[in-house]
Design an enzyme around this catalytic site. Structure first.
Site, PDB file in Angstrom:
ATOM      1  N   TYR A  30     -13.202   7.411 -13.745  1.00 35.00           N
ATOM      2  CA  TYR A  30     -13.388   5.962 -12.998  1.00 35.00           C
ATOM      3  C   TYR A  30     -13.981   4.969 -13.829  1.00 35.00           C
ATOM      4  O   TYR A  30     -13.455   3.847 -14.023  1.00 35.00           O
ATOM      5  CB  TYR A  30     -14.155   6.243 -11.847  1.00 35.00           C
ATOM      6  CG  TYR A  30     -14.013   5.164 -10.876  1.00 35.00           C
ATOM      7  CD1 TYR A  30     -12.859   5.014  -9.977  1.00 35.00           C
ATOM      8  CD2 TYR A  30     -15.183   4.430 -10.541  1.00 35.00           C
ATOM      9  CE1 TYR A  30     -12.734   3.822  -9.208  1.00 35.00           C
ATOM     10  CE2 TYR A  30     -15.207   3.255  -9.672  1.00 35.00           C
ATOM     11  CZ  TYR A  30     -13.715   3.077  -8.778  1.00 35.00           C
ATOM     12  OH  TYR A  30     -13.796   2.007  -7.825  1.00 35.00           O
ATOM     13  N   ASP A  34       0.747  -1.123   0.081  1.00 34.13           N
ATOM     14  CA  ASP A  34       0.091  -0.151   0.006  1.00 34.13           C
ATOM     15  C   ASP A  34       0.829   1.175   0.001  1.00 34.13           C
ATOM     16  O   ASP A  34       1.944   1.214   0.597  1.00 34.13           O
ATOM     17  CB  ASP A  34      -0.886   0.016   1.118  1.00 34.13           C
ATOM     18  CG  ASP A  34      -1.949   1.017   1.160  1.00 34.13           C
ATOM     19  OD1 ASP A  34      -3.219   0.275   0.712  1.00 34.13           O
ATOM     20  OD2 ASP A  34      -1.927   2.205   1.317  1.00 34.13           O
ATOM     21  N   ASP A  88       3.816   2.125  -4.053  1.00 35.61           N
ATOM     22  CA  ASP A  88       2.965   3.137  -5.101  1.00 35.61           C
ATOM     23  C   ASP A  88       2.816   2.478  -6.286  1.00 35.61           C
ATOM     24  O   ASP A  88       3.898   2.129  -7.088  1.00 35.61           O
ATOM     25  CB  ASP A  88       3.446   4.553  -5.249  1.00 35.61           C
ATOM     26  CG  ASP A  88       2.791   5.195  -6.096  1.00 35.61           C
ATOM     27  OD1 ASP A  88       1.825   4.769  -6.817  1.00 35.61           O
ATOM     28  OD2 ASP A  88       2.894   6.658  -6.246  1.00 35.61           O
ATOM     29  N   THR A 144     -16.631   1.213   2.120  1.00 35.18           N
ATOM     30  CA  THR A 144     -15.129   1.427   2.136  1.00 35.18           C
ATOM     31  C   THR A 144     -14.697   2.958   2.501  1.00 35.18           C
ATOM     32  O   THR A 144     -15.604   3.807   2.359  1.00 35.18           O
ATOM     33  CB  THR A 144     -14.459   0.987   0.888  1.00 35.18           C
ATOM     34  OG1 THR A 144     -14.774   1.715  -0.001  1.00 35.18           O
ATOM     35  CG2 THR A 144     -15.029  -0.313   0.300  1.00 35.18           C
TER      36      THR A 144
END
Length: 248
Positions: free
Chosen positions: A148, A39, A60, A183
């Site tokens: 997205y 992460d 990354d 989330t």
């Protein structure tokens, strides 16, 4: 959990410090797997790794060299779950070039980088399982989510292509496409209306036949299935985990 579908296997999870990635780490660890949490928040990755008895790395996913180095350091990998993702909510005219690049870099190129790092290893060892994360709106589209939508549609077809290219080597590549899931990406207001309970419920009512928001653990269960040998004859699949969103 008594099931040990991942005993003796190592699963590398990008975006594993929170949300769906963290829930998947817990699920696979509960089923006997060794989990590697990657992460961009290295401290958070270490925290989840400690919780599940795994290893944590700051990563990354837009940095291919670093991704290759982490995979080389980890060594044995049998499962890749590519869960790192970011979002920007807007139309094309209102999405800046920098925002567009960020979404594509993380949500699509990040998947490419992660898969590029593990695929030679999977091919050499005669198999491996890749599970990518798309979205219901990678299939059907949504207002004010242009970047997205584009990135997630790309993830789905990239997954299909990898399944075809590497199936003869024993590599399976599948994708889960969640609906609205509880989330941090949702709850931190990255999705318009997420900070308004009434607006969020209206979104759920509009999209989800089951009438509720999903939980990360429910997506993790689907990911664990696709990553396990229970799905040994499944590849190139896009599995909706969306409470009926894309059935409409």
């Amino acid at each position: 959990m008594d099931i040990e579908r991942f005993k003796g296997k190592v699963a590398l999870i990008t975006g594993g410090a929170s949300g769906i990635g963290a829930a998947t780490a817990r699920r696979i660890a509960d089923e006997g797997g060794t989990v590697v949490i990657c992460d961009r928040d290295g401290a958070a990755a270490e925290k989840v790794a400690t919780e599940v008895g795994g290893r944590g790395y700051e990563l990354d996913v837009t940095d291919l060299d670093r991704t290759l180095a982490v995979v080389e350091t980890v060594g044995d990998v049998h499962v890749l779950v590519s869960a790192a993702g970011v979002d920007v909510c807007d139309t094309v005219p209102n999405t800046s070039p920098d925002e567009w690049r960020t979404i594509l870099d993380v949500d699509l190129t990040g998947v490419y980088n992660s898969c590029r790092a593990v695929l030679p290893r999977f091919v050499a060892q005669g198999g491996g399982a890749i599970v990518t994360i798309s979205s219901a709106i990678g299939t059907v589209g949504e207002r004010n989510r242009s970047a997205y939508c584009a990135a997630k549609a790309g993830v789905e077809n990239l997954t299909r292509a990898m399944a075809l290219d590497h199936g003869p080597a024993g590599v399976r590549a599948n994708c889960v496409a969640p609906g609205l899931i509880d989330t941090p990406l949702i709850r931190n207001g990255k999705v318009s209306g997420a900070d308004d309970p009434g607006a969020m419920q209206a979104m759920v009512d509009r999209h989800h036949a089951l009438g509720r928001i999903g939980q990360p653990s429910e997506v993790a269960a689907a990911i664990a299935f696709l990553a396990s040998d229970d799905a040994s004859f499944i590849t190139g699949a896009i599995l909706p985990v969306d409470a009926g969103w894309t059935a409409q």
